[in-house]
Design an enzyme around this catalytic site. Sequence first.
Site, PDB file in Angstrom:
ATOM      1  CE1 TYR A  15      -3.192   2.972   0.850  1.00 39.65           C
ATOM      2  CE2 TYR A  15      -2.599   2.738   3.170  1.00 39.65           C
ATOM      3  CZ  TYR A  15      -3.272   3.410   2.160  1.00 39.65           C
ATOM      4  OH  TYR A  15      -4.031   4.509   2.480  1.00 39.65           O
ATOM      5  CB  SER A  17       4.213   2.192  13.695  1.00 41.11           C
ATOM      6  OG  SER A  17       2.972   2.334  14.327  1.00 41.11           O
ATOM      7  CE1 TYR A  65       3.513  -3.580  12.213  1.00 45.19           C
ATOM      8  CE2 TYR A  65       2.370  -2.182  13.790  1.00 45.19           C
ATOM      9  CZ  TYR A  65       3.015  -2.343  12.587  1.00 45.19           C
ATOM     10  OH  TYR A  65       3.185  -1.261  11.756  1.00 45.19           O
ATOM     11  CE  LYS A  84       6.487  -1.485  11.506  1.00 47.11           C
ATOM     12  NZ  LYS A  84       7.221  -1.674  10.246  1.00 47.11           N
ATOM     13  CG  ASN A  99      -6.930  -6.582  10.876  1.00 44.20           C
ATOM     14  OD1 ASN A  99      -7.636  -7.391  11.449  1.00 44.20           O
ATOM     15  ND2 ASN A  99      -5.933  -6.935  10.072  1.00 44.20           N
ATOM     16  CG  ASP A 156      -8.506   0.344  19.797  1.00 38.15           C
ATOM     17  OD1 ASP A 156      -7.454   0.039  19.210  1.00 38.15           O
ATOM     18  OD2 ASP A 156      -9.644   0.180  19.294  1.00 38.15           O
TER      19      ASP A 156
HETATM   20  P1  NAD Z   1       1.622  -3.682   3.082  1.00 37.32           P
HETATM   21  O1  NAD Z   1       1.391  -5.007   3.713  1.00 37.32           O
HETATM   22  O2  NAD Z   1       0.673  -3.212   2.056  1.00 37.32           O
HETATM   23  O3  NAD Z   1       3.110  -3.606   2.484  1.00 37.32           O
HETATM   24  C1  NAD Z   1       4.174  -4.355   3.020  1.00 37.32           C
HETATM   25  C2  NAD Z   1       4.819  -5.087   1.864  1.00 37.32           C
HETATM   26  O4  NAD Z   1       5.926  -5.841   2.344  1.00 37.32           O
HETATM   27  C3  NAD Z   1       3.864  -6.053   1.174  1.00 37.32           C
HETATM   28  O5  NAD Z   1       3.891  -5.811  -0.213  1.00 37.32           O
HETATM   29  C4  NAD Z   1       4.430  -7.428   1.520  1.00 37.32           C
HETATM   30  O6  NAD Z   1       4.194  -8.378   0.497  1.00 37.32           O
HETATM   31  C5  NAD Z   1       5.905  -7.099   1.683  1.00 37.32           C
HETATM   32  N1  NAD Z   1       6.647  -8.036   2.513  1.00 37.32           N
HETATM   33  C6  NAD Z   1       6.393  -8.443   3.787  1.00 37.32           C
HETATM   34  N2  NAD Z   1       7.349  -9.298   4.193  1.00 37.32           N
HETATM   35  C7  NAD Z   1       8.238  -9.417   3.167  1.00 37.32           C
HETATM   36  C8  NAD Z   1       9.432 -10.157   2.987  1.00 37.32           C
HETATM   37  N3  NAD Z   1       9.922 -10.955   3.937  1.00 37.32           N
HETATM   38  N4  NAD Z   1      10.063 -10.053   1.797  1.00 37.32           N
HETATM   39  C9  NAD Z   1       9.577  -9.260   0.811  1.00 37.32           C
HETATM   40  N5  NAD Z   1       8.464  -8.539   0.931  1.00 37.32           N
HETATM   41  C10 NAD Z   1       7.791  -8.618   2.101  1.00 37.32           C
HETATM   42  O7  NAD Z   1       1.719  -2.609   4.276  1.00 37.32           O
HETATM   43  P2  NAD Z   1       1.810  -1.030   4.208  1.00 37.32           P
HETATM   44  O8  NAD Z   1       0.575  -0.490   4.825  1.00 37.32           O
HETATM   45  O9  NAD Z   1       2.233  -0.574   2.869  1.00 37.32           O
HETATM   46  O10 NAD Z   1       2.973  -0.780   5.253  1.00 37.32           O
HETATM   47  C11 NAD Z   1       4.320  -0.648   4.866  1.00 37.32           C
HETATM   48  C12 NAD Z   1       5.165  -0.578   6.114  1.00 37.32           C
HETATM   49  O11 NAD Z   1       4.713   0.514   6.925  1.00 37.32           O
HETATM   50  C13 NAD Z   1       5.078  -1.822   6.993  1.00 37.32           C
HETATM   51  O12 NAD Z   1       6.349  -2.083   7.530  1.00 37.32           O
HETATM   52  C14 NAD Z   1       4.117  -1.408   8.090  1.00 37.32           C
HETATM   53  O13 NAD Z   1       4.347  -2.090   9.293  1.00 37.32           O
HETATM   54  C15 NAD Z   1       4.448   0.075   8.237  1.00 37.32           C
HETATM   55  N6  NAD Z   1       3.340   0.851   8.803  1.00 37.32           N
HETATM   56  C16 NAD Z   1       2.116   0.800   8.204  1.00 37.32           C
HETATM   57  C17 NAD Z   1       1.054   1.505   8.758  1.00 37.32           C
HETATM   58  C18 NAD Z   1      -0.326   1.427   8.138  1.00 37.32           C
HETATM   59  O14 NAD Z   1      -1.283   1.800   8.804  1.00 37.32           O
HETATM   60  N7  NAD Z   1      -0.474   1.010   6.903  1.00 37.32           N
HETATM   61  C19 NAD Z   1       1.252   2.283   9.920  1.00 37.32           C
HETATM   62  C20 NAD Z   1       2.516   2.323  10.487  1.00 37.32           C
HETATM   63  C21 NAD Z   1       3.565   1.608   9.919  1.00 37.32           C
HETATM   64  N1  UDP Z   2     -12.107   1.149  14.539  1.00 41.08           N
HETATM   65  C1  UDP Z   2     -13.460   0.885  14.674  1.00 41.08           C
HETATM   66  N2  UDP Z   2     -13.988  -0.134  13.939  1.00 41.08           N
HETATM   67  C2  UDP Z   2     -13.263  -0.900  13.085  1.00 41.08           C
HETATM   68  C3  UDP Z   2     -11.884  -0.619  12.941  1.00 41.08           C
HETATM   69  C4  UDP Z   2     -11.334   0.410  13.697  1.00 41.08           C
HETATM   70  O1  UDP Z   2     -14.148   1.552  15.438  1.00 41.08           O
HETATM   71  O2  UDP Z   2     -13.807  -1.825  12.464  1.00 41.08           O
HETATM   72  C5  UDP Z   2     -11.503   2.264  15.303  1.00 41.08           C
HETATM   73  C6  UDP Z   2     -10.425   1.829  16.282  1.00 41.08           C
HETATM   74  O3  UDP Z   2     -11.005   1.511  17.531  1.00 41.08           O
HETATM   75  C7  UDP Z   2      -9.547   3.081  16.336  1.00 41.08           C
HETATM   76  C8  UDP Z   2      -9.702   3.719  14.970  1.00 41.08           C
HETATM   77  O4  UDP Z   2     -10.883   3.141  14.409  1.00 41.08           O
HETATM   78  O5  UDP Z   2     -10.068   3.978  17.289  1.00 41.08           O
HETATM   79  C9  UDP Z   2      -8.531   3.436  14.046  1.00 41.08           C
HETATM   80  O6  UDP Z   2      -8.289   2.034  14.059  1.00 41.08           O
HETATM   81  P1  UDP Z   2      -7.236   1.364  13.088  1.00 41.08           P
HETATM   82  O7  UDP Z   2      -7.227  -0.103  13.392  1.00 41.08           O
HETATM   83  O8  UDP Z   2      -7.508   1.765  11.680  1.00 41.08           O
HETATM   84  O9  UDP Z   2      -5.848   2.037  13.485  1.00 41.08           O
HETATM   85  P2  UDP Z   2      -5.065   2.058  14.901  1.00 41.08           P
HETATM   86  O10 UDP Z   2      -4.972   3.493  15.280  1.00 41.08           O
HETATM   87  O11 UDP Z   2      -5.802   1.239  15.871  1.00 41.08           O
HETATM   88  O12 UDP Z   2      -3.736   1.505  14.547  1.00 41.08           O
END
Ligand code: NAD
Ligand code: UDP
Length: 338
Positions: free
Chosen positions: A11, A124, A149, A153, A198, A295
């Site tokens: 993403y 994160s 998780y 991080k 989620n 949460d």
């Molecule tokens: P995502 O799952 O869409 O992207 C992660 C990518 O890493 C995927 O394409 C997956 O196939 C790849 N991947 C996982 N393990 C791998 C491995 N061993 N080898 C090769 N590829 C691998 O997630 P995202 O939302 O794009 O998040 C990217 C990063 O940002 C992640 O590390 C995630 O923890 C971090 N992050 C995301 C969020 C969020 O809300 N989306 C918030 C904070 C941090």
């Molecule tokens: N949340 C919710 N219903 C859902 C998913 C999330 O009410 O089905 C709420 C969750 O309690 C939080 C906010 O939405 O307050 C954001 O949740 P998310 O899981 O997207 O991110 P988080 O901040 O928890 O990493």
Amino acid sequence: MKILLAGGAGYIGSHTAVSLLGKGHEVVVVDNYDNSSPESIKRVEQLTGKSVALYEADVKDKVRVLKIMQKEQPDCIIHFAGLKAVGESVQQPIRYYRNNIDTTLTLLECMEQTGCKEIVFSSSATVYGSENPSPCHEGMPKGSCTNPYGWTKSMMEQILQDASVADKELSVVLLRYFNPIGAHESGRIGEDPQGIPNNLMPYVSQVAVGKREKLTIFGGDYDTPDGTCLRDYIHVMDLAEGHVSAVEFCAHHHGTEIINLGTGQPYSVLDIVNTFQKVNDVKVPYEIGPRRAGDLPAVYSDAHKAERVLGWKAKRNLADMCRDSWNWQKNNPNGYKR
Ligand code: NAD
Ligand code: UDP
């Protein structure tokens, strides 16, 4: 610059690829498609008219990653590759520690062997833990995480920081994301969760498109203005542009810099639902359910450091985030159709 995106088909990685290519950088993606599809990168190429060097490989596989790095000689790595589902990490902690920590160690070892000195890491807001009151700023000590998780991080931040103490030429930027939502304004790339989402925004979008019956709001009795939790939602294209600034900063820096990527503006779950319904003229049926374990009532950033250090600031508002999430969802009801 040539940037290697580990986990770049996901993403945030795919949106970052669009922003990097738009700024004239070259992009190499390494992904095992554990949570993504090569289709995202095909669409990135269509959107930008530029090509991406795409490798299907596990980032834990040192032999493969070393060969790719020797061939491509990237100037900088952005490390997105990780497993990210909080609940799943509680059920499968060993898989999470193995994948997330091992990808980080492998990348650092390959950097050591190829002379690459710059790395930007997807961290994160979760590392602030429950001890730190919002707004969270980078000077606060890290807190206790409530799930594996989050601990991965926190540990990966420590590993990267230690590596930059030992190698004074290393440049590390730890980006602490708040809540990325939205999609590229074209509606061609977006978030494509497998199974039941989620996170809030993909769930809201799937309710709106009729894939799920209704949203359950986790708790309506928090000590917040409307009783639902407050978060710092940030448009994924703003986040992507933050990575471009971080990569450019990384090239002229040594040591570790921690930077929040958020807007600094908290919104409630009900704000999201109401804005989504209003700007998209769709219905999102919901009920208020019990609180979700772990949460916190309010998590949002102090976003000033990113502006000061990177010269970057989020530009898009909540209406943009809701509109672009819906535009992606309605045009791609089955995501990339894996
Ligand atoms: P995502 O799952 O869409 O992207 C992660 C990518 O890493 C995927 O394409 C997956 O196939 C790849 N991947 C996982 N393990 C791998 C491995 N061993 N080898 C090769 N590829 C691998 O997630 P995202 O939302 O794009 O998040 C990217 C990063 O940002 C992640 O590390 C995630 O923890 C971090 N992050 C995301 C969020 C969020 O809300 N989306 C918030 C904070 C941090
Ligand atoms: N949340 C919710 N219903 C859902 C998913 C999330 O009410 O089905 C709420 C969750 O309690 C939080 C906010 O939405 O307050 C954001 O949740 P998310 O899981 O997207 O991110 P988080 O901040 O928890 O990493």
